[in-house]
Write a protein that holds these residues in place. Structure first.
Motif, mmCIF file in Angstrom:
data_model
loop_
_atom_site.group_PDB
_atom_site.id
_atom_site.type_symbol
_atom_site.label_atom_id
_atom_site.label_comp_id
_atom_site.label_asym_id
_atom_site.label_seq_id
_atom_site.Cartn_x
_atom_site.Cartn_y
_atom_site.Cartn_z
ATOM 1 N N LEU A 80 0.808 -1.214 0.000
ATOM 2 C CA LEU A 80 0.000 0.000 0.000
ATOM 3 C C LEU A 80 0.846 1.271 0.000
ATOM 4 O O LEU A 80 0.343 2.342 0.280
ATOM 5 N N GLN A 81 2.112 1.150 -0.304
ATOM 6 C CA GLN A 81 3.004 2.307 -0.184
ATOM 7 C C GLN A 81 2.706 3.412 -1.179
ATOM 8 O O GLN A 81 3.182 4.528 -1.030
ATOM 9 N N THR A 82 1.927 3.102 -2.231
ATOM 10 C CA THR A 82 1.574 4.158 -3.194
ATOM 11 C C THR A 82 0.167 4.691 -2.944
ATOM 12 O O THR A 82 -0.322 5.508 -3.717
ATOM 13 N N ASN A 83 -0.502 4.241 -1.885
ATOM 14 C CA ASN A 83 -1.859 4.683 -1.578
ATOM 15 C C ASN A 83 -1.865 5.653 -0.401
ATOM 16 O O ASN A 83 -0.915 5.717 0.382
ATOM 17 N N ALA A 120 1.983 15.901 21.613
ATOM 18 C CA ALA A 120 0.763 16.564 22.070
ATOM 19 C C ALA A 120 0.443 16.127 23.486
ATOM 20 O O ALA A 120 0.744 14.994 23.881
ATOM 21 N N VAL A 121 -0.154 17.033 24.216
ATOM 22 C CA VAL A 121 -0.710 16.720 25.525
ATOM 23 C C VAL A 121 -2.202 17.017 25.431
ATOM 24 O O VAL A 121 -2.602 18.177 25.327
ATOM 25 N N PHE A 122 -3.013 15.972 25.424
ATOM 26 C CA PHE A 122 -4.458 16.125 25.315
ATOM 27 C C PHE A 122 -5.049 16.379 26.696
ATOM 28 O O PHE A 122 -4.813 15.615 27.632
ATOM 29 N N GLU A 123 -5.822 17.449 26.813
ATOM 30 C CA GLU A 123 -6.459 17.805 28.078
ATOM 31 C C GLU A 123 -7.939 17.438 28.101
ATOM 32 O O GLU A 123 -8.603 17.613 29.123
ATOM 33 N N SER A 124 -8.458 16.949 26.989
ATOM 34 C CA SER A 124 -9.879 16.597 26.911
ATOM 35 C C SER A 124 -10.058 15.502 25.880
ATOM 36 O O SER A 124 -9.084 15.020 25.280
ATOM 37 N N ALA A 125 -11.306 15.089 25.671
ATOM 38 C CA ALA A 125 -11.591 14.102 24.640
ATOM 39 C C ALA A 125 -11.164 14.651 23.278
ATOM 40 O O ALA A 125 -11.116 15.867 23.066
ATOM 41 N N ALA A 126 -10.845 13.728 22.367
ATOM 42 C CA ALA A 126 -10.329 14.167 21.072
ATOM 43 C C ALA A 126 -10.776 13.207 19.982
ATOM 44 O O ALA A 126 -11.028 12.025 20.227
ATOM 45 N N ASP A 127 -10.877 13.734 18.769
ATOM 46 C CA ASP A 127 -11.252 12.935 17.608
ATOM 47 C C ASP A 127 -10.602 13.581 16.391
ATOM 48 O O ASP A 127 -10.911 14.727 16.041
ATOM 49 N N ALA A 128 -9.687 12.875 15.757
ATOM 50 C CA ALA A 128 -8.949 13.448 14.629
ATOM 51 C C ALA A 128 -8.814 12.418 13.522
ATOM 52 O O ALA A 128 -8.687 11.213 13.766
ATOM 53 N N LEU A 129 -8.839 12.904 12.302
ATOM 54 C CA LEU A 129 -8.661 12.076 11.116
ATOM 55 C C LEU A 129 -7.277 12.347 10.550
ATOM 56 O O LEU A 129 -6.873 13.516 10.411
ATOM 57 N N HIS A 130 -6.544 11.289 10.224
ATOM 58 C CA HIS A 130 -5.182 11.432 9.716
ATOM 59 C C HIS A 130 -5.068 10.781 8.335
ATOM 60 O O HIS A 130 -5.437 9.620 8.168
ATOM 61 N N LEU A 131 -4.565 11.551 7.382
ATOM 62 C CA LEU A 131 -4.266 11.033 6.049
ATOM 63 C C LEU A 131 -2.749 10.998 5.892
ATOM 64 O O LEU A 131 -2.077 12.027 6.036
ATOM 65 N N PHE A 132 -2.211 9.818 5.587
ATOM 66 C CA PHE A 132 -0.771 9.671 5.384
ATOM 67 C C PHE A 132 -0.531 9.552 3.881
ATOM 68 O O PHE A 132 -0.917 8.560 3.248
ATOM 69 N N VAL A 133 0.086 10.596 3.317
ATOM 70 C CA VAL A 133 0.121 10.765 1.860
ATOM 71 C C VAL A 133 1.537 10.546 1.337
ATOM 72 O O VAL A 133 2.466 11.272 1.720
ATOM 73 N N PRO A 134 1.735 9.571 0.438
ATOM 74 C CA PRO A 134 3.071 9.342 -0.126
ATOM 75 C C PRO A 134 3.411 10.378 -1.199
ATOM 76 O O PRO A 134 2.541 11.066 -1.735
ATOM 77 N N GLN A 135 4.677 10.438 -1.538
ATOM 78 C CA GLN A 135 5.172 11.422 -2.497
ATOM 79 C C GLN A 135 4.524 11.252 -3.870
ATOM 80 O O GLN A 135 4.229 12.237 -4.553
ATOM 81 N N ARG A 142 6.006 10.048 4.074
ATOM 82 C CA ARG A 142 4.612 10.468 3.947
ATOM 83 C C ARG A 142 4.348 11.759 4.713
ATOM 84 O O ARG A 142 4.831 11.928 5.834
ATOM 85 N N HIS A 143 3.580 12.638 4.095
ATOM 86 C CA HIS A 143 3.015 13.774 4.813
ATOM 87 C C HIS A 143 1.815 13.297 5.614
ATOM 88 O O HIS A 143 1.104 12.384 5.193
#
Length: 329
Positions: A42-45, A111-126, A69-70
């Motif tokens: 999956l290195q190109t996805n 990061a130091v989380f002080e509350s609940a958190a929800d984040a989406l991460h996209l790891f993008v190859p060159q 990846r960014h």
């Protein structure tokens, strides 16, 4: 009547299970895609994963950076945290839903989380970055793309795309992946477009200064028309430019705005007239393009520090004193 229970083969059970697996992975560690996502095939996805915590107790998290990846992070809900990027604290406090942040490959974050958190991460190859750039601008990018602006941004389009990706569910794994891939590419394309469009604008502003020959034309025009109304359009026309291009280039070349330059030039001419002529203050004001003595006095005092009358009196006394000294010698 007898009933029979049909057992599915193990492979069929696996297929049914996979059909109900979301194409978005769940992160067990902050900003780390799951092992199956990081598979070499999956290195190109684009890898998409989600970091969620409901605990309100403080939590420290760190990531050394993703190789090759960014990471495009979209905050899905309001949270409070301290976020550091490459050792520099970027955020300390509340972050609203929809905020987007981009981290280049191999850049450590914490990061130091002080509350609940929800984040989406996209790891993008060159490769994906390069393809999106070529689609957006119609030409390949020279060399690898590295987005080095880690500041949080608010973009309604990115926010909507991130929310759509977060809530997407499908019982059909193939269709779910198509949707995820499509929206992910749209997010990357938007990030590429924003970054390179803003970068080109910054370069244009920084690189473009009014050439000396154009600047000379503007100065000559202003000096020849000081007693007349002069607008930005007149100054730009004397340089052969539009108002928009002229204003930015003039400021780059002189360090001052066209309007401010014009006022200073009028006051300098007024000082010359106050000393070299016997005109009263009103006549001097009108001769220098001011519509009233009151406006002239206000601008004169702001730039010189004294009213025209007081400045003229002091300047005359100084000249007399200098002449006496010269005569005595």
């Amino acid at each position: 009547m007898t009933s029979t229970l049909t057992l599915l083969p193990e492979a069929a059970v696996d297929a049914v299970t996979k059909c109900r697996v979301s194409p978005i992975g769940i992160e067990h560690q902050w900003r780390c895609p799951t092992d199956d996502q990081a598979d070499a095939r999956l290195q190109t996805n684009i890898l998409v994963s989600r970091w969620t915590r409901n605990d309100t107790q403080p939590l420290k998290a760190a990531n050394p950076g993703t190789a090759g990846r960014h990471c495009i992070a979209t905050n899905l809900k309001c949270t409070s945290l301290t976020f550091a990027h490459a050792g520099r604290t970027l955020v300390r406090g509340r972050v609203t839903a929809g905020a987007v942040q981009v981290t280049a490959p191999d850049v450590p974050c914490s990061a130091v989380f002080e509350s609940a958190a929800d984040a989406l991460h996209l790891f993008v190859p060159q490769q994906v970055l390069g393809e999106c750039f070529e689609d957006m601008f119609g030409r390949p990018h020279a060399g690898d793309i590295r987005i080095d602006d880690p500041r949080l941004v608010r973009d309604p389009a990115l926010e909507r795309l991130g929310q759509a990706l977060a809530v997407s569910q499908s019982d059909d794994a193939a269709l779910g992946k198509v949707f995820t891939d499509s929206v992910s590419l749209a997010i990357v394309s938007r990030v590429i477009a924003r970054y390179f469009t803003l970068a080109e604008r910054r370069q244009t502003r920084e690189a473009s200064a009014l050439p000396s020959w154009r600047l000379s034309r503007v100065i000559e025009y202003v000096d020849a028309h000081l007693s007349q109304p002069i607008g930005l359009l007149d100054m730009a026309g004397s340089a052969g430019l539009t108002r928009m291009h002229f204003a930015s280039q003039f400021r780059r070349a002189t360090g001052t705005r066209p309007h401010e330059y014009l006022l200073r030039r009028r006051i300098e001419h007024a000082q010359h007239l106050l000393l070299a002529s016997k005109h009263n203050v009103l006549d001097v004001a009108l001769s220098c393009g001011f519509r009233s003595q009151a406006h002239f006095t206000t601008v004169f005092k702001r730039l010189v520090g004294e009213t025209p009358y007081c400045w003229r009196m002091k300047a005359s006394l100084d000249r007399q004193a200098d002449s006496h000294v010269s005569g005595g010698e």
